[in-house]
Enzyme design. Structure first.
Site, PDB file in Angstrom:
ATOM      1  N   LYS A  68      31.597 -60.949 -46.604  1.00  0.00           N
ATOM      2  CA  LYS A  68      31.702 -59.905 -47.623  1.00  0.00           C
ATOM      3  C   LYS A  68      32.040 -60.536 -48.966  1.00  0.00           C
ATOM      4  O   LYS A  68      32.776 -61.525 -49.036  1.00  0.00           O
ATOM      5  CB  LYS A  68      32.791 -58.927 -47.179  1.00  0.00           C
ATOM      6  CG  LYS A  68      33.027 -57.725 -48.073  1.00  0.00           C
ATOM      7  CD  LYS A  68      34.119 -56.860 -47.448  1.00  0.00           C
ATOM      8  CE  LYS A  68      34.417 -55.623 -48.265  1.00  0.00           C
ATOM      9  NZ  LYS A  68      35.456 -54.781 -47.605  1.00  0.00           N
ATOM     10  N   SER A 143      34.423 -50.209 -46.743  1.00  0.00           N
ATOM     11  CA  SER A 143      33.784 -50.863 -47.882  1.00  0.00           C
ATOM     12  C   SER A 143      32.895 -52.033 -47.490  1.00  0.00           C
ATOM     13  O   SER A 143      32.143 -52.557 -48.305  1.00  0.00           O
ATOM     14  CB  SER A 143      34.861 -51.369 -48.854  1.00  0.00           C
ATOM     15  OG  SER A 143      35.724 -52.311 -48.224  1.00  0.00           O
ATOM     16  N   SER A 167      37.817 -50.164 -43.294  1.00  0.00           N
ATOM     17  CA  SER A 167      36.614 -50.717 -43.915  1.00  0.00           C
ATOM     18  C   SER A 167      35.856 -51.737 -43.082  1.00  0.00           C
ATOM     19  O   SER A 167      34.779 -52.182 -43.493  1.00  0.00           O
ATOM     20  CB  SER A 167      36.964 -51.336 -45.274  1.00  0.00           C
ATOM     21  OG  SER A 167      37.292 -50.326 -46.195  1.00  0.00           O
TER      22      SER A 167
END
Length: 460
Positions: A68, A143, A167
């Protein structure tokens, strides 16, 4: 194909296939913000040379992965999904990136995300919406949405995520992957751009439970550079073949977790519980503490700490997306007393939840109450009532961050509309091994890991 099966191929073959998949699917999914093709191919050749010389770093040797875009990567831009950091190129790697490199993994890119990791849609106003491989009109969750989409699309075997209020587990649920949020302190946060000082957790999203165990094995352990890092011993997480769960006490909450959920989610989650019972586990009805109040505590802590984290950027209001800016403004309205009281109540909930372990070895719940909503959808109907998409998506996962407990999300079937549903396994502190053992037993006994999203058949 899982990580152990991939060992029969060269790293260069695996990496070329991963880069091809990522590039071909990115116009449809927007899963990657950066693809590091040149360095990935060089790294793959190095891993093949090492293997040929008799050096093997472990099960991740030569395996293509992604992280990420909240994890610092030396010499590779790290934007945190933000316009404010669009040109940020770190001079160091995050601890997790260091450990994955030491284990022989091949980084092929940085995945897209919700701006500053502060949301659950991954509908990013600066870099575009990340899309779900099961239906590109739907969100992948957030996220860590790009990580979920990249793994579900089989572009990589693992993608790192971060989890502050769900997330990792929400993208796992919406994209039909596995995701593990470890115990607080289990994985170093050094080199990760923080959203929240006390709620952030780092963990992998993978294709299978055993892959998640292998990846957590590589990144778990104490790091002196992270003051929250635990010295708790790291056991062997990998379940063996045919793991037994005979006699394992699985708590099934009688309150909150099965209230106001999509009927297909409830059907599939309860079917997984029934499978566990058929495998010899003991299903134990339990009464969960007041999870709605626990969620409220989590929201106060997150609003306060996220606003404190972003305080140096708040004079550049025009560079934030509207949804993130609204949350940061809400955080400015909370008082110090609100925050301190939330932390006090947090400790009380941790003590209350700990009493559940007298009756159960782990807890089984849905991960999200609904399948992935459409991009731009603001409410979902659950139990005959309209509910905000963000609050619904985080309702069953947010409190586990407040408690600091480990939680594993894994697929448990599809809805009638052919979208993934997910079961969440919650464990005792530092008992990820039990979650992996139960998850692997359920995965072995069901067909869910073998079902692929439509984007694969349309692109291959």
């Amino acid at each position: 194909m899982n990580i152990q099966e991939a060992a029969q191929y060269s790293s260069l073959e695996l990496t070329q296939a991963a880069l091809r998949s990522a590039s071909q699917l990115n116009p449809a999914l927007n899963a990657f913000l950066t693809i590091t093709e040149e360095s990935a191919l060089g790294r793959a050749r190095q891993m093949d040379e090492e293997r040929a010389s008799g050096r093997t770093r472990g099960p991740l040797h030569g395996i293509p992965i992604a992280v990420k875009d909240v994890f610092c990567t030396k010499g590779v831009r790290t934007t945190c999904g933000s316009k404010l950091l669009a040109g940020h190129v770190p001079d160091h790697d995050a601890a997790v990136v260091e450990l994955l490199a030491a284990a022989g993994a091949v980084l092929i890119g940085k995945t897209g995300m919700h701006e500053f990791a502060y949301g659950i849609t991954s509908n990013n106003p600066h870099y575009g919406a990340v899309r779900n491989p099961w239906n590109t009109d739907c969100i992948p969750g957030g996220s860590s949405g790009g990580s979920g989409a990249a793994v579900a699309a089989e572009s990589v075997f693992m993608a790192m995520g971060s989890d502050t209020g769900g997330s990792i587990r929400i993208p796992a649920a919406y994209c039909g992957t596995v995701g593990i949020k470890p115990t607080t302190g289990r994985v170093s946060r050094f080199g990760v751009m923080p959203l929240d000082f006390t709620l952030d957790h780092m963990g992998p999203l993978t294709r299978t439970v055993r892959d998640a165990a292998l990846c957590l094995q590589a990144i778990a352990g104490h790091d002196a550079r992270d003051e929250s890092s635990s010295r708790h011993p790291v056991p062997n997480f990998l379940p063996g073949a045919g793991p037994t769960i005979v006699g394992l006490r699985i708590g099934i909450p009688e309150n909150f977790y099965f209230d106001h959920i999509h009927p297909d989610v409830e059907r599939n989650v309860r079917a997984m519980a029934a499978t566990a019972a058929q495998l010899g586990a003991v299903l134990v009805p339990v009464q969960a503490p007041d999870i709605a109040a626990l969620n409220a505590v989590g929201r106060v802590i997150l609003l306060s700490e996220a606003t404190a984290t972003m305080s140096n950027f708040l004079d550049r209001r025009e560079d934030f997306g509207a949804d993130v800016l609204a949350l940061l403004d809400q955080g400015r309205l909370l008082s110090a007393a609100d925050y301190i009281n939330a932390q006090r109540v947090r400790r009380l909930f941790q003590q209350e939840f700990a009493r559940l372990w007298e009756h159960a070895d782990c807890i089984l719940t849905p991960t999200t109450p609904n399948p992935a909503p459409l991009i731009g959808q603001t409410t979902v109907e659950l139990g005959g009532a309209q509910e905000d998409v963000r609050l619904a998506s985080t309702r069953l996962v947010r409190g586990i961050n407040v408690l600091g407990l480990p939680a594993l999300a894994l697929p448990c079937g599809l809805t009638g509309g052919r979208m993934p549903t997910s079961v969440q396994l919650i464990g005792k502190p530092f008992d990820e091994a039990t979650l992996f053992r139960l998850g692997a037993a359920l995965e072995d006994a069901t067909p869910h890991r073998h079902v692929s999203p439509p984007v694969l058949s349309s692109e291959r």
